[in-house]
Design a protein around this motif. Sequence first.
Motif, mmCIF file in Angstrom:
data_model
loop_
_atom_site.group_PDB
_atom_site.id
_atom_site.type_symbol
_atom_site.label_atom_id
_atom_site.label_comp_id
_atom_site.label_asym_id
_atom_site.label_seq_id
_atom_site.Cartn_x
_atom_site.Cartn_y
_atom_site.Cartn_z
ATOM 1 N N HIS A 1 0.906 -1.006 0.073
ATOM 2 C CA HIS A 1 0.161 0.010 -0.045
ATOM 3 C C HIS A 1 0.958 1.345 0.145
ATOM 4 O O HIS A 1 0.635 2.221 -0.606
ATOM 5 C CB HIS A 1 -0.976 -0.197 1.342
ATOM 6 C CG HIS A 1 -1.602 1.288 1.413
ATOM 7 N ND1 HIS A 1 -2.703 1.853 0.493
ATOM 8 C CD2 HIS A 1 -1.391 2.317 2.230
ATOM 9 C CE1 HIS A 1 -2.991 2.924 1.033
ATOM 10 N NE2 HIS A 1 -2.437 3.400 1.971
ATOM 11 N N SER B 1 2.138 1.964 -3.612
ATOM 12 C CA SER B 1 1.155 2.563 -4.332
ATOM 13 C C SER B 1 0.937 4.030 -4.740
ATOM 14 O O SER B 1 1.333 4.632 -3.828
ATOM 15 C CB SER B 1 -0.135 1.630 -3.968
ATOM 16 O OG SER B 1 -0.927 2.485 -2.818
ATOM 17 N N GLN C 1 -2.165 4.926 -4.378
ATOM 18 C CA GLN C 1 -3.238 5.392 -3.374
ATOM 19 C C GLN C 1 -2.966 6.193 -2.300
ATOM 20 O O GLN C 1 -3.636 6.879 -1.906
ATOM 21 C CB GLN C 1 -4.091 3.963 -3.231
ATOM 22 C CG GLN C 1 -4.342 3.065 -4.396
ATOM 23 C CD GLN C 1 -4.909 3.850 -5.509
ATOM 24 O OE1 GLN C 1 -5.624 4.832 -5.379
ATOM 25 N NE2 GLN C 1 -4.625 3.440 -6.665
ATOM 26 N N LYS D 1 -3.959 9.605 -2.639
ATOM 27 C CA LYS D 1 -5.413 9.743 -2.623
ATOM 28 C C LYS D 1 -6.063 9.663 -1.128
ATOM 29 O O LYS D 1 -6.990 10.261 -0.839
ATOM 30 C CB LYS D 1 -6.152 8.634 -3.483
ATOM 31 C CG LYS D 1 -5.554 8.680 -4.884
ATOM 32 C CD LYS D 1 -6.016 10.110 -5.724
ATOM 33 C CE LYS D 1 -5.886 9.686 -7.252
ATOM 34 N NZ LYS D 1 -6.122 10.876 -8.036
ATOM 35 N N GLU E 1 -10.395 3.182 -8.747
ATOM 36 C CA GLU E 1 -9.353 2.639 -7.491
ATOM 37 C C GLU E 1 -9.077 3.956 -6.787
ATOM 38 O O GLU E 1 -9.056 4.202 -5.586
ATOM 39 C CB GLU E 1 -8.372 2.077 -7.932
ATOM 40 C CG GLU E 1 -8.721 0.579 -8.289
ATOM 41 C CD GLU E 1 -7.591 -0.226 -8.982
ATOM 42 O OE1 GLU E 1 -6.402 0.129 -9.253
ATOM 43 O OE2 GLU E 1 -7.662 -1.461 -9.298
ATOM 44 N N GLY E 2 -8.677 4.911 -7.536
ATOM 45 C CA GLY E 2 -8.139 6.359 -6.865
ATOM 46 C C GLY E 2 -9.155 6.833 -6.253
ATOM 47 O O GLY E 2 -8.986 7.227 -4.916
ATOM 48 N N SER F 1 -9.979 5.261 -3.116
ATOM 49 C CA SER F 1 -8.982 5.754 -2.059
ATOM 50 C C SER F 1 -9.157 6.930 -1.362
ATOM 51 O O SER F 1 -9.149 7.225 -0.095
ATOM 52 C CB SER F 1 -7.489 5.647 -2.467
ATOM 53 O OG SER F 1 -7.342 4.229 -2.815
#
Length: 163
Positions: free
Chosen positions: A8, A11, A13, A16, A82-83, A86
């Motif tokens: 994680h 990433s 993300q 975000k 996905e963003g 997040s």
Amino acid sequence: MRTGLAEHLSSRQVAKVVYGSIIGLALVVALENHPPSPGAMAVWLLGTAVAVGLAEVYSEVIGTETRTRHPVTRSEVLPMVEGAASVGAGIGSPALFFVLSALGLFAVDTAFAVAKWSGLGLIGFYGYWGARFSGATPSRALGKGALVALVGAGLVALKALVH
């Protein structure tokens, strides 16, 4: 470090979640002096998470289509969603404290305090790991984590001055 957390933190993300956490913190701070019921506060946070998440996807789609001059494909939309999820997770995570307050596990004032401190802690946590992963020593990383948490604390202080 646990594999899932390490993945994680590596990433896209992270940015975000931090962005969403700042929005969630701003909402918590804005509503603290005239608080709605704990259940309503949870709904406000979750509703804001959904609204901002949808706005995130919409703006990414429009931006991509104007930049590339072609419609967005399904494979392009998935990372956008996905963003947005997040961002929504960052915004909506304090809702848990208000749900617990609504269930009578603690007072609404406690929910606001925990929501603020956990938001500041999360922002500082990501600041620390961002610095560590970019090569900073642990002490410099702690300083950076504290500095970015102070930015969030500045929001709390500004609200206190204005109100």
